[in-house]
Design an enzyme around this catalytic site. Sequence first.
Site, PDB file in Angstrom:
ATOM      1  N   CYS A 130       0.860  -1.180   0.000  1.00  0.00           N
ATOM      2  CA  CYS A 130       0.000   0.000   0.000  1.00  0.00           C
ATOM      3  C   CYS A 130       0.901   1.236   0.000  1.00  0.00           C
ATOM      4  O   CYS A 130       1.733   1.387   0.894  1.00  0.00           O
ATOM      5  CB  CYS A 130      -0.858  -0.047   1.271  1.00  0.00           C
ATOM      6  SG  CYS A 130      -1.852   1.417   1.567  1.00  0.00           S
ATOM      7  N   CYS A 151      -1.067   3.831  -6.456  1.00  0.00           N
ATOM      8  CA  CYS A 151      -1.923   3.175  -5.457  1.00  0.00           C
ATOM      9  C   CYS A 151      -2.096   1.745  -5.929  1.00  0.00           C
ATOM     10  O   CYS A 151      -2.356   1.505  -7.120  1.00  0.00           O
ATOM     11  CB  CYS A 151      -3.280   3.884  -5.387  1.00  0.00           C
ATOM     12  SG  CYS A 151      -4.511   3.004  -4.410  1.00  0.00           S
TER      13      CYS A 151
HETATM   14  N1  DGL Z   1      -4.031   0.604  -1.911  1.00  0.00           N
HETATM   15  C1  DGL Z   1      -3.601   1.700  -1.193  1.00  0.00           C
HETATM   16  C2  DGL Z   1      -2.437   2.466  -1.762  1.00  0.00           C
HETATM   17  O1  DGL Z   1      -1.653   1.879  -2.432  1.00  0.00           O
HETATM   18  C3  DGL Z   1      -4.492   2.514  -0.363  1.00  0.00           C
HETATM   19  C4  DGL Z   1      -5.709   3.052  -0.893  1.00  0.00           C
HETATM   20  C5  DGL Z   1      -6.539   3.594   0.221  1.00  0.00           C
HETATM   21  O2  DGL Z   1      -6.868   2.827   1.118  1.00  0.00           O
HETATM   22  O3  DGL Z   1      -6.854   4.770   0.171  1.00  0.00           O
HETATM   23  O4  DGL Z   1      -2.279   3.627  -1.509  1.00  0.00           O
END
Ligand code: DGL
EC number: 5.1.1.3
Length: 258
Positions: free
Chosen positions: A74, A183
């Site tokens: 993430c 993301c």
């Molecule tokens: N998948 C996540 C990222 O790479 C987070 C997205 C989120 O929860 O806002 O930032």
Amino acid sequence: MENNEAIGIFDSGIGGTSIWSAIHELLPNEKTIYLADSKNAPYGQKTKEEIIVLSMKNTEFLLNMNCKLIVVACNTATTNAIQELRSKYDVPFIGIEPAIKPAVLHSKTQIIGVLATQGTLSSTLFNKTTEKYQDTKIIEQVGNGLVQLIESGQINSPEMTQLLNSYLKPMIEANIDYLVLGCSHYPYLIPQIKAILPNHIQIIDSGEAVAKQTQKLLSETIGFNSSTKSETVFYTNTDSSVLKQILGNKYKVQEKEF
Ligand code: DGL
């Protein structure tokens, strides 16, 4: 070098499975445990402190399962919490950050776009990275609403197309030739993004780089799984139907409070 424990991977939700998939493809013999904290998604609009607390909770769950390495799949958790995680826990961590460097290096127009969460774009770590590339114009766009639509299974909805159009059109007009997906949820939108972007704009995400970094760390310091069992378990703290849908019902998914 041998180490038969699993690689632990967490994300605010189902998006980090794009990173899991790159790791699993490169290292199919490794055991993996994936944690989707979908109950608390999105992390992107939370404060740094909240993101640190949630990242510690996820890390402790994976450490209780004896993971030999933790991949923070993430960008928001990495850019806001990885320093704190590294200083608190002994286990090695691999994080993901928007792949600005390859985009800058290959860009001919010297204008690139980055689509990421508010939490990532406002983080000190991300801003330190962009400061290094003063000669390239970096157009930052917050992907508000995208994670919520993915988490609720609305990848192919008219709302998604409308949001993506509103985020990408200004970048196209500004003449970007690279779009960085900052993301881990966004690789699931590549078909929709491709339908909007002209063919000459390249899309970059971080999955392959993270998988290679994982392989390097296992070979240099941690060790590979030598047992014949290479099980993958996915845990989610919400209803598992969307996760099962994106995984194609092939893997073991468990709903669990954490
Ligand atoms: N998948 C996540 C990222 O790479 C987070 C997205 C989120 O929860 O806002 O930032």
